[in-house]
Design a protein around this motif. Sequence first.
Motif, PDB file in Angstrom:
ATOM      1  N   ARG A  75      89.743   4.182  68.641  1.00 28.01           N
ATOM      2  CA  ARG A  75      90.756   3.856  69.635  1.00 28.01           C
ATOM      3  C   ARG A  75      91.942   4.780  69.472  1.00 28.01           C
ATOM      4  O   ARG A  75      92.317   5.135  68.356  1.00 28.01           O
ATOM      5  CB  ARG A  75      91.202   2.411  69.485  1.00 28.01           C
ATOM      6  CG  ARG A  75      90.099   1.437  69.811  1.00 28.01           C
ATOM      7  CD  ARG A  75      90.557   0.018  69.534  1.00 28.01           C
ATOM      8  NE  ARG A  75      89.433  -0.895  69.584  1.00 28.01           N
ATOM      9  CZ  ARG A  75      88.699  -1.228  68.531  1.00 28.01           C
ATOM     10  NH1 ARG A  75      88.946  -0.726  67.358  1.00 28.01           N
ATOM     11  NH2 ARG A  75      87.702  -2.078  68.657  1.00 28.01           N
ATOM     12  N   ALA A  76      92.520   5.152  70.586  1.00 32.18           N
ATOM     13  CA  ALA A  76      93.725   5.970  70.608  1.00 32.18           C
ATOM     14  C   ALA A  76      94.802   5.189  71.340  1.00 32.18           C
ATOM     15  O   ALA A  76      94.569   4.679  72.432  1.00 32.18           O
ATOM     16  CB  ALA A  76      93.460   7.294  71.309  1.00 32.18           C
ATOM     17  N   ILE A  77      95.959   5.076  70.728  1.00 34.67           N
ATOM     18  CA  ILE A  77      97.068   4.337  71.316  1.00 34.67           C
ATOM     19  C   ILE A  77      98.199   5.325  71.567  1.00 34.67           C
ATOM     20  O   ILE A  77      98.628   6.036  70.665  1.00 34.67           O
ATOM     21  CB  ILE A  77      97.539   3.209  70.368  1.00 34.67           C
ATOM     22  CG1 ILE A  77      96.369   2.300  70.006  1.00 34.67           C
ATOM     23  CG2 ILE A  77      98.684   2.428  70.991  1.00 34.67           C
ATOM     24  CD1 ILE A  77      96.640   1.392  68.824  1.00 34.67           C
ATOM     25  N   GLY A  78      98.654   5.369  72.795  1.00 37.62           N
ATOM     26  CA  GLY A  78      99.718   6.305  73.153  1.00 37.62           C
ATOM     27  C   GLY A  78     100.405   5.870  74.431  1.00 37.62           C
ATOM     28  O   GLY A  78     100.174   4.769  74.942  1.00 37.62           O
ATOM     29  N   LEU A  79     101.237   6.745  74.959  1.00 41.36           N
ATOM     30  CA  LEU A  79     101.931   6.452  76.203  1.00 41.36           C
ATOM     31  C   LEU A  79     100.945   6.438  77.370  1.00 41.36           C
ATOM     32  O   LEU A  79     100.035   7.275  77.424  1.00 41.36           O
ATOM     33  CB  LEU A  79     103.016   7.501  76.460  1.00 41.36           C
ATOM     34  CG  LEU A  79     104.191   7.488  75.491  1.00 41.36           C
ATOM     35  CD1 LEU A  79     105.096   8.688  75.740  1.00 41.36           C
ATOM     36  CD2 LEU A  79     104.979   6.197  75.627  1.00 41.36           C
ATOM     37  N   PRO A  80     101.120   5.512  78.308  1.00 46.69           N
ATOM     38  CA  PRO A  80     100.204   5.421  79.442  1.00 46.69           C
ATOM     39  C   PRO A  80     100.060   6.726  80.217  1.00 46.69           C
ATOM     40  O   PRO A  80      98.972   7.031  80.720  1.00 46.69           O
ATOM     41  CB  PRO A  80     100.823   4.326  80.319  1.00 46.69           C
ATOM     42  CG  PRO A  80     101.638   3.501  79.389  1.00 46.69           C
ATOM     43  CD  PRO A  80     102.138   4.463  78.340  1.00 46.69           C
ATOM     44  N   LYS A  81     101.116   7.518  80.299  1.00 48.78           N
ATOM     45  CA  LYS A  81     101.059   8.753  81.090  1.00 48.78           C
ATOM     46  C   LYS A  81     100.066   9.770  80.524  1.00 48.78           C
ATOM     47  O   LYS A  81      99.676  10.697  81.211  1.00 48.78           O
ATOM     48  CB  LYS A  81     102.445   9.384  81.220  1.00 48.78           C
ATOM     49  CG  LYS A  81     103.008   9.960  79.938  1.00 48.78           C
ATOM     50  CD  LYS A  81     104.375  10.558  80.191  1.00 48.78           C
ATOM     51  CE  LYS A  81     104.974  11.168  78.942  1.00 48.78           C
ATOM     52  NZ  LYS A  81     106.299  11.751  79.222  1.00 48.78           N
TER      53      LYS A  81
END
Length: 88
Positions: A7-13
Motif C-alpha cells: 500500500r502507498a499512502i500519499g496526497l490524493p492529487k
Amino acid sequence: EQGIPARAIGLPKFAGSGFTAAVLRGAEFVGVQSLEGRFAVAADVVAAGPGLTYLYVAELDQLAHARGWESADWTAALETLDAQVASL
C-alpha cells in the motif's frame, strides 16, 4: 506474487500521476490530504497485518525544495513528522 499486500499512502492529487504508476506499481494507493490522516491510515494498515506500506510526506519534501533543509520551517515540519512517527 507472494500474496503480501503493498500500500502507498500519499496526497490524493498523486493518485493518477505517471510517477506514482511507475514507482508504486502494484501497490494499492490511498490518498489522504492531511498528514495526521495519512498516519492514521498507516496505523490502521499496519494493524491489519503483514504487508509493505509506503507513506509519503509531501510537506517535508516540498519545504526542503522551497526553503532549504536548514530553514526554520523545514526543521519545524521535521519535528512535526518526528512526533507523528513516534506516535505510530
